[in-house]
Design a protein around this motif. Structure first.
Motif: not given
Length: 370
Positions: A154-155, A208, A210, A219
């Motif tokens: 999920r990340w 990053l 999610y 993000e």
């Protein structure tokens, strides 16, 4: 001699190589390799299993960093803003491209050295920019994911790099040359650069993401922009006068030796994934899917049931595939449960008095004497 031996050794390899690249003669898939996978099918929109388009929007802070006038001056932060919207296309599970429009503003300050700085004081500049860029997106988490990592995905870390064109307007105010004054006549320094090929910029950064749901990602993204222009911070048009000690122009472009004024943005954004499928290609790891299917097969328990229907005639052949369910007791049978008749005279061997010589049924399978 050596050349002949070399050719002789290479002949089997060459023959195999030619066979391995031979194409199928069928018209349906003319480019498939004859030695390739048997699971061959045309790749069309109907064959797609994942969504690969999305629209992203976001915004945050912008700062002029490595430049003559910077947003970080005298231990203070001069905040600006940045916003973007992009259309994203995922090419593979690890790489995608985005067409992005970006708009923002930075605020920066600087002070000249010596008497010029005393006269002008702290100069304040402002840059408003519009950018259109093509951005490459590498899914680092998918690319570098461990093969033994079967945890939920999920990340994801993303790496970005791209090129584009920009247009900008800058202004610079100080207390000397660039101020509003009628006597003597003076105005602030204004620069306008049109959005065209003459102002190419580059950018790269990290993000990053999610995976909130099948429809939305959020993000946090940071990008570093290389303008390639010495005028991007509002310090004025760079020219020969900047390098002439006798010139009286304010040399803001000479505060930093770098000829490119660069900016930095920090954004928070959201992506809306488009399509009818349950998942997006950016969140799919083919290797993990293969491991998952192998794990399912390894842990699947299948009970082997033999002779589920029994063997009513006790001939050793299960009724599931017995073609003769009433074989007489003691008769030899073949694999299908049919009684053997070696001489094919219609009398099974159990009752045939002459097993190897055909004869009528009335004479127990033996020939009659004439």
């Amino acid at each position: 001699m050596k050349l002949g031996l070399l050719l002789l050794a290479a002949l089997p390899i060459a023959t195999y190589a030619q066979d391995s690249i031979a194409v199928s003669s069928t018209n349906e898939y003319p480019n498939t390799f004859s030695s390739g996978s048997a699971n061959v099918q045309p790749f069309t929109n109907k064959a797609k299993r994942f969504n690969d388009w999305s629209i992203s929007i976001g915004g945050g802070a912008a700062f002029m960093t490595h430049a003559d006038l910077t947003s970080f001056y005298d231990k203070e932060i001069n905040w600006g803003y940045n916003s973007y919207v992009s259309v994203d296309k995922q090419i593979t599970h690890t790489f995608g491209v985005s067409l992005m429009y970006q708009r923002g503003e930075t605020n920066q300050k600087a002070m000249l050295d010596g008497q010029a700085g005393i006269a002008a004081g702290v100069a304040e500049a402002n840059t408003k920019y519009n950018q259109v860029a093509l951005l490459g997106d590498i899914n680092l988490s998918n690319l570098l994911r461990r093969t033994d990592n079967h945890s939920p995905y999920r990340w994801a870390f993303h790496g970005y790099a791209g090129i584009g064109v920009q247009g900008y307007k800058t202004s610079l105010h100080d207390n000397n040359e660039f101020r509003w004054s009628d006597n003597p006549k003076r105005v602030p320094l204004f620069i306008e650069q049109d959005l065209d090929i003459n102002s190419i910029f580059y950018q790269f950064g990290m993000g990053l993401k999610y995976n909130v749901s099948n429809l939305i990602d959020i993000e946090a993204r940071t990008m570093y922009m290389i303008s390639g222009d010495d005028e991007f911070d509002g310090g004025g048009w760079s020219g020969p006068a900047d390098y002439d000690p006798s010139s009286q122009v304010s040399k803001y472009n000479m505060i930093s030796k770098k000829r490119s004024d660069n900016a930095w943005t920090v954004n928070l954004g959201v992506s809306f994934k488009l399509g009818k499928h349950q998942s997006h290609l950016a969140w799919h790891d083919p290797l993990q899917e293969a491991y998952y299917r192998v794990n399912v097969l390894e842990n699947a328990s299948t009970d082997l049931v033999v002779c589920e229907k029994g063997d009513l005639d006790n001939d050793g052949v299960c009724d599931d595939w017995d073609r003769e369910l009433n074989t007489p007791a003691g008769a030899r049978v073949d694999g299908s449960g049919t009684a053997l008749d070696m001489d094919l005279d219609g009398v099974i061997d159990l009752y045939d008095k002459c097993v190897t010589v055909p004869g009528p049924v009335e004479n127990n399978g033996c020939p009659t004497n004439r």
